[in-house]
Design a protein around this motif. Structure first.
Motif, short mmCIF file in Angstrom:
data_model
loop_
_atom_site.label_atom_id
_atom_site.label_comp_id
_atom_site.label_asym_id
_atom_site.label_seq_id
_atom_site.Cartn_x
_atom_site.Cartn_y
_atom_site.Cartn_z
N PHE A 97 69.42 43.74 26.95
CA PHE A 97 70.72 43.11 26.75
C PHE A 97 71.73 44.21 26.42
O PHE A 97 71.36 45.34 26.14
CB PHE A 97 70.68 42.05 25.64
CG PHE A 97 70.25 42.57 24.30
CD1 PHE A 97 71.16 43.11 23.40
CD2 PHE A 97 68.91 42.53 23.93
CE1 PHE A 97 70.75 43.60 22.16
CE2 PHE A 97 68.49 43.00 22.69
CZ PHE A 97 69.42 43.54 21.81
N ASP A 99 74.04 45.96 24.01
CA ASP A 99 74.13 46.09 22.55
C ASP A 99 75.59 46.23 22.15
O ASP A 99 76.16 47.32 22.19
CB ASP A 99 73.33 47.29 22.06
CG ASP A 99 73.57 47.60 20.60
OD1 ASP A 99 73.90 46.66 19.85
OD2 ASP A 99 73.44 48.77 20.23
N THR A 131 73.03 40.59 13.63
CA THR A 131 73.38 40.22 15.01
C THR A 131 72.33 40.74 15.97
O THR A 131 71.86 40.01 16.86
CB THR A 131 74.77 40.79 15.37
OG1 THR A 131 75.74 40.22 14.48
CG2 THR A 131 75.15 40.49 16.82
N GLU A 135 69.68 38.65 18.43
CA GLU A 135 69.72 38.85 19.88
C GLU A 135 68.38 39.35 20.40
O GLU A 135 67.91 38.92 21.46
CB GLU A 135 70.84 39.83 20.25
CG GLU A 135 71.00 40.03 21.74
CD GLU A 135 71.41 38.78 22.51
OE1 GLU A 135 71.24 38.77 23.75
OE2 GLU A 135 71.90 37.80 21.90
N ARG A 138 66.06 36.37 20.42
CA ARG A 138 66.45 35.44 21.47
C ARG A 138 66.01 35.96 22.84
O ARG A 138 65.48 35.23 23.67
CB ARG A 138 67.96 35.24 21.46
CG ARG A 138 68.45 34.16 22.44
CD ARG A 138 69.95 34.14 22.60
NE ARG A 138 70.46 35.32 23.28
CZ ARG A 138 70.32 35.57 24.59
NH1 ARG A 138 69.67 34.74 25.35
NH2 ARG A 138 70.84 36.67 25.12
N THR A 139 66.16 37.25 23.06
CA THR A 139 65.84 37.86 24.35
C THR A 139 64.34 38.05 24.57
O THR A 139 63.86 37.90 25.69
CB THR A 139 66.55 39.23 24.46
OG1 THR A 139 67.95 39.03 24.26
CG2 THR A 139 66.34 39.86 25.81
#
Length: 142
Positions: A97, A99, A131, A135, A138-139
């Protein structure tokens, strides 16, 4: 049963018990900061559990390691963000993702580091770290 024939069986510690024992014995100049980062990680998602991996606290989602401390540095420690021990069926061609925090140091497209140097550094990075952890989970969560 004869006296002395009973063997003491050491109870296998749960993951949190392993980490509590490890932290109680830890001799590191940034121990307080390590404990603070540990609390931050655990507070980011109720599914996060912990145990000891690579001789340091490691954090799991659904029994897969995702974030592990590296405590071998002098004057710093780091978090390793990874995808566990399982090999990806095909190579990942770009970072997992984007960053937006700017604190990740990508080592490969599915492995990155965050370094911490002192109490102020932990405090300055806390919100970005929260954060980033959310993430990453989630990823990488299945």
């Amino acid at each position: 049963m004869k006296k002395g024939s009973e063997k003491r069986v050491k109870k296998k510690l749960t993951g949190p018990e392993q980490v509590a024992e490890f932290m109680a014995k830890l001799d590191h100049p940034l121990k307080e900061e390590i404990e603070e980062v540990r609390k931050i990680i655990l507070s980011c998602d109720s599914r996060i559990t912990e145990h000891i991996k690579w001789n340091a606290p490691s954090f799991l989602i659904e029994n897969d390691d995702r974030i592990t401390f590296n405590l071998k540095g002098k004057g710093f420690f780091r978090l390793i963000f990874h995808c566990g021990a399982k090999k990806s069926p095909e190579p990942i061609k770009e970072p997992l993702f984007v960053d937006n925090t700017g604190i990740l140091e990508w080592q490969t497209n599915d492995r990155a580091l965050v370094n911490f140097f002192n109490k102020n550094d932990v405090k300055d990075k806390e919100e970005k770290l929260r954060t980033l952890i959310k993430e990453w989970i989630r990823t990488t969560a299945n």
